[in-house]
Design an enzyme around this catalytic site. Sequence first.
Site, PDB file in Angstrom:
ATOM      1  N   LYS A  69     -40.460   6.411 -63.241  1.00  0.00           N
ATOM      2  CA  LYS A  69     -41.179   5.691 -64.291  1.00  0.00           C
ATOM      3  C   LYS A  69     -40.722   6.193 -65.651  1.00  0.00           C
ATOM      4  O   LYS A  69     -40.647   7.414 -65.865  1.00  0.00           O
ATOM      5  CB  LYS A  69     -42.678   5.928 -64.120  1.00  0.00           C
ATOM      6  CG  LYS A  69     -43.580   4.829 -64.648  1.00  0.00           C
ATOM      7  CD  LYS A  69     -45.035   5.123 -64.269  1.00  0.00           C
ATOM      8  CE  LYS A  69     -45.944   3.974 -64.624  1.00  0.00           C
ATOM      9  NZ  LYS A  69     -47.367   4.309 -64.363  1.00  0.00           N
TER      10      LYS A  69
HETATM   11  O1  G3P Z   1     -50.817   3.924 -64.900  1.00  0.00           O
HETATM   12  C1  G3P Z   1     -50.497   2.918 -65.807  1.00  0.00           C
HETATM   13  C2  G3P Z   1     -51.707   2.137 -66.237  1.00  0.00           C
HETATM   14  O2  G3P Z   1     -52.239   1.453 -65.128  1.00  0.00           O
HETATM   15  C3  G3P Z   1     -52.768   2.984 -66.903  1.00  0.00           C
HETATM   16  O3  G3P Z   1     -53.848   2.177 -67.192  1.00  0.00           O
HETATM   17  O4  G3P Z   1     -56.308   2.442 -67.285  1.00  0.00           O
HETATM   18  O5  G3P Z   1     -54.869   4.145 -68.408  1.00  0.00           O
HETATM   19  O6  G3P Z   1     -55.053   1.821 -69.347  1.00  0.00           O
HETATM   20  P1  G3P Z   1     -55.073   2.695 -68.094  1.00  0.00           P
END
Ligand code: G3P
Length: 234
Positions: free
Chosen positions: A83
């Site tokens: 990633k």
């Molecule tokens: O892991 C990537 C993404 O899904 C993170 O989302 O919930 O931290 O905005 P969030």
Amino acid sequence: MKFFADTADVAEIADLAATGLLDGVTTNPSLIAKSGRNFLDVVKEICGIVEGPVSAEVVATDHATMMKEAAVLRALAPNICVKLPLTIDGLKTCKALTAEGVKTIDGLKTCKALTAEGVKTNVTLCFSANQALLAAKAGATYISPFVGRLDDIGHDGMELIQDIRTIYDNYDFKTEILVASVRSPVHVLAAARIGADVATMPPAVIRQLAGHALTEKGLAAFLADWAKTGQSIL
Ligand code: G3P
């Protein structure tokens, strides 16, 4: 549509993997910190639980160090997906390993190179269609647009997913749209209607997808009526 769990909680991942509904896992540095565990140990353990791609994020911000970190991550398991942040260096690292000596702006080398080596890449922290276009040109396996974080600031995250779907279809890009920052089943449904390839979501959201009051009410009624028969199947 593929479902990925957005977590580094091994117990949650194991539970969901047992349902047969889990197609992969995404982690990020914040989720790793939340797990309280050693990064490489927990990612390796996750790779042993699910067969699908497991995204593990580099933490360097310069291309050369990203490449070194990517090599460490790739060595953990065959289903590692590297990633990378959607920055110029991130795209460079996403494209890197292209034929060495390619004298383009670094920006996008690594992705194609890693992809050429069969390494899956997930370009993350995407908030615009132009960023997604760059990632596809870099040959990213997945692009991770963060819909919830766009919603959080009053934008419509799903508009971005629709834009990316249109653009990718226009040019037959193979990069898969991995909808991230999913907050609810509403996001999942909207993403499916648009034709996104993957939704990565907290385990709780995956479970919410199955829930409906009428299903629970109907099952209770079925079982109450069955009890009246005094019968058993076994
Ligand atoms: O892991 C990537 C993404 O899904 C993170 O989302 O919930 O931290 O905005 P969030």
